[in-house]
Motif scaffolding. Structure first.
Motif, short mmCIF file in Angstrom:
data_model
loop_
_atom_site.label_atom_id
_atom_site.label_comp_id
_atom_site.label_asym_id
_atom_site.label_seq_id
_atom_site.Cartn_x
_atom_site.Cartn_y
_atom_site.Cartn_z
N ARG A 159 0.90 -1.31 0.04
CA ARG A 159 0.04 0.12 0.03
C ARG A 159 0.81 1.39 0.09
NH1 ARG A 159 -4.98 -0.33 -1.82
NH2 ARG A 159 -6.52 1.48 -0.92
N LEU A 160 0.40 2.47 -0.84
CA LEU A 160 1.20 3.54 -0.69
C LEU A 160 0.18 4.61 0.00
CD1 LEU A 160 2.93 3.97 -3.93
CD2 LEU A 160 4.01 3.30 -1.91
N ILE A 161 0.69 5.32 0.54
CA ILE A 161 0.11 6.62 1.20
C ILE A 161 0.08 7.74 -0.05
CG2 ILE A 161 -0.38 8.49 2.77
CD1 ILE A 161 1.29 6.53 4.68
N MET A 162 -1.06 8.11 -0.32
CA MET A 162 -1.03 9.21 -1.53
C MET A 162 -1.68 10.46 -1.02
SD MET A 162 -3.09 9.18 -5.33
CE MET A 162 -4.69 9.18 -4.76
N PRO A 163 -0.99 11.62 -1.15
CA PRO A 163 -1.26 12.74 -0.75
C PRO A 163 -2.53 13.33 -1.15
CG PRO A 163 1.01 12.84 -1.56
CD PRO A 163 0.41 11.60 -2.00
N ALA A 164 -3.28 14.07 -0.48
CA ALA A 164 -4.64 14.42 -0.86
C ALA A 164 -4.55 15.43 -2.02
CB ALA A 164 -5.43 15.32 0.27
N ASP A 165 -5.83 15.41 -2.98
CA ASP A 165 -5.82 16.15 -3.94
C ASP A 165 -4.69 16.10 -5.11
OD1 ASP A 165 -7.69 17.89 -5.46
OD2 ASP A 165 -6.90 19.65 -4.35
N LEU A 166 -4.06 15.20 -5.29
CA LEU A 166 -2.88 15.04 -6.18
C LEU A 166 -3.13 15.31 -7.47
CD1 LEU A 166 0.25 14.38 -6.21
CD2 LEU A 166 -0.42 12.34 -6.59
N ALA A 167 -4.23 14.70 -7.96
CA ALA A 167 -5.05 14.71 -9.38
C ALA A 167 -4.98 16.12 -9.99
CB ALA A 167 -6.20 13.99 -9.48
N ARG A 168 -5.09 17.24 -9.11
CA ARG A 168 -5.15 18.68 -9.68
C ARG A 168 -4.09 19.15 -10.18
NH1 ARG A 168 -3.03 22.41 -6.04
NH2 ARG A 168 -2.62 21.34 -4.10
N LEU A 169 -2.78 18.57 -9.89
CA LEU A 169 -1.59 19.00 -10.40
C LEU A 169 -1.10 18.44 -11.87
CD1 LEU A 169 0.69 18.93 -7.36
CD2 LEU A 169 -0.30 20.91 -8.64
#
Length: 507
Positions: A159-169
């Motif tokens: 599992r990886l922890i993904m930062p919030a709201d990454l897709a906006r970049l």
């Protein structure tokens, strides 16, 4: 704190040191790929390479989503991309694999390192396969390569922890403007899933007779593993390929013939890294001759008409032209034919090595700079430590395509010409041309036998006058293959090359 895992030529999640190490930290991870327009304007890049990468990015995204993450795709320079990330997230580390590329990627990597140092961001690189950065002693390379190949690969993160709201970049993959290499309708598709299927089919059945069937362009299409683009862009791990091949070959149920075939295959994986190590140790090989005194052998690029005819598959030598036309439409040809194409350009056509090397680089879907440039020079007689290999295009044709099957497939002008004439159509009489066809096929650019003799003579005379023992010894000490301490040798051309079945691009 956040770690960026910067993807380059390592488009997978299996056996991925940077990704595994980032996951173990237990902090947010951003898997990043940057589409760099500057790279795609280089003279050795092309659309067919990009489209393989595009396939592979889509597959990598699927892999990352299975472990709770996603792939961030940004466009522009890597420094600008990291700057945008640093403005949005607390970037603490940048992890990536080492890359042995050309001057452009070398300078790009140094710029990224400098950017990180200025901001006190940790920058860490992992060795991806058997190429050793800052190698101090070539005598120890083989041992180092074996250690890497035997090591246990890191596990895929659960599992990886993904930062919030990454897709906006940025997640949209758009095609950069590229150097064109013509349409490539039959190119190999990218992605780890396809690479793993190729490996499985090769180990299961296609590998049998590998060492005997890889030279002919007729049999090589299936006999070769066809993993070369997957290794070039890292959709599969070379270490895992090596370990799988070794395990299959040693299995109690494997037939002796299969074991021998896989032993030969593993030796090609060794040579894959051996050649990339040359460019790693001496990046200038992208631009100048390995044996520096041989740089003056040819003063210019050579006859532009000859270069164009070679590029277009119009030399008048059927096997040469068939190979170039096949390469143009598929993005792949087996190693023996790659060597012949480069040798014919360098010897019979007497072209400076650089333009033919760039053309072939653009044609290859599996372009790997560390293999390509040292090999292009070796096939052009510019190493000073290898025997000249001046291929006779007629003898190669008669030996490797005896029935003219490959020739007729790619040169429709010769489809009706019988076997005894298809290798030398220029020898047909007007009556034979009328009967069998071949009237529209171009006449040879020159007499290949006369041109080969002239090239051999010119090179021999140049070496006598300009090649020194000191420079030859430098090349041998820095790049020669050996498993023990190198022995000093005279300046005369050596026989460092192993048999053609071993010395090759990985194909």
């Amino acid at each position: 704190m956040t770690t960026v895992v910067w993807y380059k030529r390592d488009l997978r999640t299996r056996d991925h040191g940077p990704l595994s190490a980032a996951a173990e930290l237990g902090e947010p991870v951003i898997p990043l790929y940057v589409v760099e327009p500057g790279y795609w304007q280089l003279p050795d890049t092309s659309a067919r390479q990009w489209h393989f990468i595009e396939d592979s990015l889509a597959d990598l995204r699927r892999q990352l989503r299975r472990i709770g993450s996603d792939l961030l795709v940004m466009h522009g320079s890597v420094n600008d991309a990291l700057g945008r990330l640093a403005a949005a997230y607390p970037i603490k580390r940048v992890f990536c694999h080492q890359e042995t590329g050309g001057q452009w990627t070398f300078e790009r990597d140094n710029n990224v390192i400098g950017w990180c140092q200025e901001r006190s961001i940790e920058f860490r690189e992992w060795q991806q396969f058997g190429v050793v950065r800052r190698l101090q002693d070539r005598d120890l390379w083989d041992q180092a390569w074996s250690a890497v190949m035997r090591a246990k690969p890191p596990a895929v993160p659960e599992r990886l922890i993904m930062p919030a709201d990454l897709a906006r970049l940025g997640t949209v993959i758009t095609t950069p403007p590229t150097q064109q290499a013509g349409p490539c309708p039959d190119r190999q598709a990218g992605g780890s899933q396809r690479g793993e299927k190729l490996l499985a089919s090769f180990l299961e059945r296609r590998c049998v007779g590998y060492q005997y069937n890889i030279s002919s362009p007729v049999s090589a299409v299936r006999a070769c593993s066809r993993l070369s683009p997957h290794l070039a862009y890292g959709t599969v791990s070379l270490r895992e390929v090596y370990q799988s091949a070794k395990a299959t070959g040693q299995h109690s149920n494997s037939l002796p013939r299969k074991k021998r075939s896989l032993t030969s295959f593993r030796s090609r994986l060794h040579w894959h890294c051996h050649f990339i190590q040359k460019l790693e140790d001496e990046p200038e090989l992208e631009f100048r001759a390995m044996h520096r005194e041989l740089e003056g052998l040819k003063s210019g690029p050579g006859d532009s008409e000859r270069l164009q005819r070679w590029q277009e598959g119009q030399t008048g030598w059927p096997l040469v032209d068939a190979c170039m036309r096949a390469l143009h439409l598929t993005g792949w040809i087996n190693f023996r034919m790659r060597a012949m194409l480069m040798a014919v350009a360098s010897y019979q056509l007497w072209l400076h090595w650089r333009n033919p090397a760039l053309h072939l680089a653009r044609q290859f879907t599996d372009f790997e700079p560390g293999i390509h440039y040292p090999q292009a020079q070796m096939q052009s007689g510019l190493t000073g430590i290898n025997a000249l290999r001046i291929y006779n295009p007629v003898l190669q044709s008669q030996k490797l395509d005896p029935e003219g099957e490959f020739i007729r497939r790619w040169i429709p002008e010769l489809q009706g010409v019988p076997v005894d004439l298809v290798h030398t159509p220029w020898l047909m009489t007007p009556a034979q041309k009328e009967r069998y066809g071949g009237n529209t096929y171009i006449s040879p650019v020159c007499d290949h036998e006369h041109a080969a003799r002239a090239a051999r003579k010119a090179i021999g005379e140049f070496r006598k006058q300009h090649v020194s023992a000191r420079e030859t010894d430098r090349v041998l000490h820095r790049h020669g293959s050996r498993k023990g301490p190198v022995q000093r040798r005279p300046a005369t051309p050596s026989r460092e090359s192993p048999p053609d079945s071993q010395l090759s691009l990985f194909d």
